[in-house]
Design a protein around this motif. Structure first.
Motif, PDB file in Angstrom:
ATOM      1  N   THR A   1      11.433   2.570  14.271  1.00  0.00           N
ATOM      2  CA  THR A   1      11.715   1.942  12.982  1.00  0.00           C
ATOM      3  C   THR A   1      12.658   2.848  12.214  1.00  0.00           C
ATOM      4  OG1 THR A   1       9.800   2.982  11.953  1.00  0.00           O
ATOM      5  CG2 THR A   1       9.476   0.769  12.832  1.00  0.00           C
ATOM      6  N   ASN A   2      13.558   2.257  11.451  1.00  0.00           N
ATOM      7  CA  ASN A   2      14.489   3.018  10.626  1.00  0.00           C
ATOM      8  C   ASN A   2      14.566   2.355   9.258  1.00  0.00           C
ATOM      9  OD1 ASN A   2      16.469   4.669   9.610  1.00  0.00           O
ATOM     10  ND2 ASN A   2      18.106   3.804  10.848  1.00  0.00           N
ATOM     11  N   VAL A   3      13.974   3.005   8.263  1.00  0.00           N
ATOM     12  CA  VAL A   3      13.947   2.466   6.900  1.00  0.00           C
ATOM     13  C   VAL A   3      15.290   2.742   6.231  1.00  0.00           C
ATOM     14  CG1 VAL A   3      12.809   2.592   4.651  1.00  0.00           C
ATOM     15  CG2 VAL A   3      11.455   2.828   6.753  1.00  0.00           C
ATOM     16  N   ALA A   4      15.894   1.690   5.674  1.00  0.00           N
ATOM     17  CA  ALA A   4      17.174   1.814   4.994  1.00  0.00           C
ATOM     18  C   ALA A   4      16.999   1.400   3.535  1.00  0.00           C
ATOM     19  CB  ALA A   4      18.209   0.925   5.672  1.00  0.00           C
ATOM     20  N   GLY A   5      17.673   2.094   2.669  1.00  0.00           N
ATOM     21  CA  GLY A   5      17.609   1.754   1.243  1.00  0.00           C
ATOM     22  C   GLY A   5      17.616   3.022   0.419  1.00  0.00           C
ATOM     23  N   GLU A   6      18.560   3.101  -0.510  1.00  0.00           N
ATOM     24  CA  GLU A   6      18.709   4.304  -1.329  1.00  0.00           C
ATOM     25  C   GLU A   6      17.434   4.664  -2.079  1.00  0.00           C
ATOM     26  OE1 GLU A   6      22.082   4.214  -3.910  1.00  0.00           O
ATOM     27  OE2 GLU A   6      23.452   3.676  -2.289  1.00  0.00           O
ATOM     28  N   ASN A   7      16.641   3.653  -2.429  1.00  0.00           N
ATOM     29  CA  ASN A   7      15.404   3.904  -3.183  1.00  0.00           C
ATOM     30  C   ASN A   7      14.455   4.843  -2.438  1.00  0.00           C
ATOM     31  OD1 ASN A   7      16.481   1.938  -4.811  1.00  0.00           O
ATOM     32  ND2 ASN A   7      14.980   0.379  -4.296  1.00  0.00           N
ATOM     33  N   PHE A   8      14.606   4.913  -1.133  1.00  0.00           N
ATOM     34  CA  PHE A   8      13.618   5.617  -0.315  1.00  0.00           C
ATOM     35  C   PHE A   8      14.169   6.887   0.339  1.00  0.00           C
ATOM     36  CE2 PHE A   8      12.833   1.092  -0.548  1.00  0.00           C
ATOM     37  CZ  PHE A   8      11.602   1.114  -1.189  1.00  0.00           C
TER      38      PHE A   8
ATOM     39  N   VAL B   1      14.454  -2.583   6.882  1.00  0.00           N
ATOM     40  CA  VAL B   1      13.996  -1.746   7.975  1.00  0.00           C
ATOM     41  C   VAL B   1      14.513  -2.337   9.286  1.00  0.00           C
ATOM     42  CG1 VAL B   1      11.737  -2.917   8.138  1.00  0.00           C
ATOM     43  CG2 VAL B   1      11.982  -0.597   9.043  1.00  0.00           C
ATOM     44  N   TYR B   2      15.112  -1.468  10.095  1.00  0.00           N
ATOM     45  CA  TYR B   2      15.525  -1.836  11.445  1.00  0.00           C
ATOM     46  C   TYR B   2      14.333  -1.553  12.348  1.00  0.00           C
ATOM     47  CZ  TYR B   2      20.325  -1.755   9.724  1.00  0.00           C
ATOM     48  OH  TYR B   2      21.478  -1.997   9.014  1.00  0.00           O
ATOM     49  N   VAL B   3      13.911  -2.542  13.114  1.00  0.00           N
ATOM     50  CA  VAL B   3      12.778  -2.385  14.008  1.00  0.00           C
ATOM     51  C   VAL B   3      13.252  -2.665  15.429  1.00  0.00           C
ATOM     52  CG1 VAL B   3      10.440  -3.147  14.567  1.00  0.00           C
ATOM     53  CG2 VAL B   3      11.204  -3.119  12.178  1.00  0.00           C
ATOM     54  N   THR B   4      13.078  -1.676  16.303  1.00  0.00           N
ATOM     55  CA  THR B   4      13.475  -1.809  17.704  1.00  0.00           C
ATOM     56  C   THR B   4      12.234  -2.028  18.549  1.00  0.00           C
ATOM     57  OG1 THR B   4      15.372  -0.368  17.334  1.00  0.00           O
ATOM     58  CG2 THR B   4      14.669  -0.674  19.633  1.00  0.00           C
ATOM     59  N   PHE B   5      12.272  -3.082  19.351  1.00  0.00           N
ATOM     60  CA  PHE B   5      11.158  -3.427  20.229  1.00  0.00           C
ATOM     61  C   PHE B   5      11.461  -3.020  21.658  1.00  0.00           C
ATOM     62  CE2 PHE B   5      10.540  -6.318  16.693  1.00  0.00           C
ATOM     63  CZ  PHE B   5       9.161  -6.366  16.557  1.00  0.00           C
TER      64      PHE B   5
ATOM     65  N   LYS C   1       0.823  -1.211   0.000  1.00  0.00           N
ATOM     66  CA  LYS C   1       0.000   0.000   0.000  1.00  0.00           C
ATOM     67  C   LYS C   1       0.859   1.266   0.000  1.00  0.00           C
ATOM     68  CE  LYS C   1      -0.518   0.777   4.950  1.00  0.00           C
ATOM     69  NZ  LYS C   1      -1.393   0.839   6.088  1.00  0.00           N
ATOM     70  N   CYS C   2       2.165   1.125   0.152  1.00  0.00           N
ATOM     71  CA  CYS C   2       3.048   2.294   0.225  1.00  0.00           C
ATOM     72  C   CYS C   2       3.467   2.819  -1.149  1.00  0.00           C
ATOM     73  CB  CYS C   2       4.265   1.971   1.085  1.00  0.00           C
ATOM     74  SG  CYS C   2       3.841   1.643   2.816  1.00  0.00           S
ATOM     75  N   SER C   3       3.032   2.162  -2.217  1.00  0.00           N
ATOM     76  CA  SER C   3       3.291   2.688  -3.567  1.00  0.00           C
ATOM     77  C   SER C   3       2.535   3.995  -3.717  1.00  0.00           C
ATOM     78  CB  SER C   3       2.787   1.706  -4.627  1.00  0.00           C
ATOM     79  OG  SER C   3       3.530   0.529  -4.604  1.00  0.00           O
ATOM     80  N   ASN C   4       3.188   5.017  -4.202  1.00  0.00           N
ATOM     81  CA  ASN C   4       2.517   6.307  -4.380  1.00  0.00           C
ATOM     82  C   ASN C   4       3.216   7.134  -5.454  1.00  0.00           C
ATOM     83  OD1 ASN C   4       4.656   7.883  -3.209  1.00  0.00           O
ATOM     84  ND2 ASN C   4       4.008   7.143  -1.210  1.00  0.00           N
ATOM     85  N   ALA C   5       2.756   8.327  -5.626  1.00  0.00           N
ATOM     86  CA  ALA C   5       3.248   9.192  -6.697  1.00  0.00           C
ATOM     87  C   ALA C   5       4.703   9.629  -6.532  1.00  0.00           C
ATOM     88  CB  ALA C   5       2.355  10.426  -6.814  1.00  0.00           C
TER      89      ALA C   5
ATOM     90  N   THR D   1       6.739   7.787   1.408  1.00  0.00           N
ATOM     91  CA  THR D   1       6.899   6.337   1.286  1.00  0.00           C
ATOM     92  C   THR D   1       7.597   5.784   2.519  1.00  0.00           C
ATOM     93  OG1 THR D   1       7.057   6.589  -1.113  1.00  0.00           O
ATOM     94  CG2 THR D   1       7.749   4.476  -0.196  1.00  0.00           C
ATOM     95  N   ARG D   2       8.668   6.452   2.968  1.00  0.00           N
ATOM     96  CA  ARG D   2       9.381   6.025   4.182  1.00  0.00           C
ATOM     97  C   ARG D   2       8.433   6.013   5.376  1.00  0.00           C
ATOM     98  NH1 ARG D   2      15.014   6.300   4.165  1.00  0.00           N
ATOM     99  NH2 ARG D   2      15.048   6.836   6.367  1.00  0.00           N
ATOM    100  N   HIS D   3       7.630   7.048   5.500  1.00  0.00           N
ATOM    101  CA  HIS D   3       6.685   7.136   6.623  1.00  0.00           C
ATOM    102  C   HIS D   3       5.674   5.994   6.556  1.00  0.00           C
ATOM    103  CE1 HIS D   3       4.235   8.867   9.775  1.00  0.00           C
ATOM    104  NE2 HIS D   3       3.184   8.699   8.992  1.00  0.00           N
ATOM    105  N   CYS D   4       5.178   5.699   5.374  1.00  0.00           N
ATOM    106  CA  CYS D   4       4.219   4.614   5.200  1.00  0.00           C
ATOM    107  C   CYS D   4       4.836   3.281   5.620  1.00  0.00           C
ATOM    108  CB  CYS D   4       3.753   4.561   3.749  1.00  0.00           C
ATOM    109  SG  CYS D   4       2.593   3.221   3.407  1.00  0.00           S
ATOM    110  N   ILE D   5       6.054   3.006   5.170  1.00  0.00           N
ATOM    111  CA  ILE D   5       6.740   1.753   5.507  1.00  0.00           C
ATOM    112  C   ILE D   5       6.951   1.665   7.020  1.00  0.00           C
ATOM    113  CG2 ILE D   5       8.907   0.471   5.270  1.00  0.00           C
ATOM    114  CD1 ILE D   5       9.059   1.869   2.409  1.00  0.00           C
TER     115      ILE D   5
END
Length: 109
Positions: free
Chosen positions: A52-59, A39-43, A26-30, A65-69
């Protein structure tokens, strides 16, 4: 014994994260950001997601999109555990926005 809290279980955390991975679609967008990422997820010890920390050059240049993920993975809950916060790394994939799909911006954008 009932009520005993064990150590952090990374396999259980990854299994819980795996359950929400399909929702990343659902995070696909314009913004056009798509592809694989991590994504690093800390519990917190109570089993909720602390960070949460999204990693990846695409984002990098795609804040919505990062916020959605991050929001998708931030909903995960696992069993409480003893000790300090714990972080795991998992992967995800955001498909490109489908042709013919109209992406609607939220009011205020």
């Amino acid at each position: 014994t009932a009520g005993t809290v064990g150590p952090f279980n990374p396999a259980a955390a990854l299994k819980a994260l795996e359950m929400v991975q399909p929702q990343v679609r659902k995070c696909s967008n314009a913004e056009g950001a798509h592809g694989a990422g991590k994504v690093y997820v800390t519990f917190d010890p109570d089993g909720t997601v602390a960070n949460t920390n999204v990693a990846g050059e695409n984002f990098n240049a795609a804040p919505a999109t990062r916020h959605c993920i991050a929001s998708v993975f931030g909903t995960v809950k696992m069993h409480p555990f003893a000790g300090d916060k714990a972080t795991v790394l998992t992967s995800f994939s955001v498909p490109p926005l489908s042709e013919g799909t109209e992406w609607k911006k939220s009011p205020g954008f």
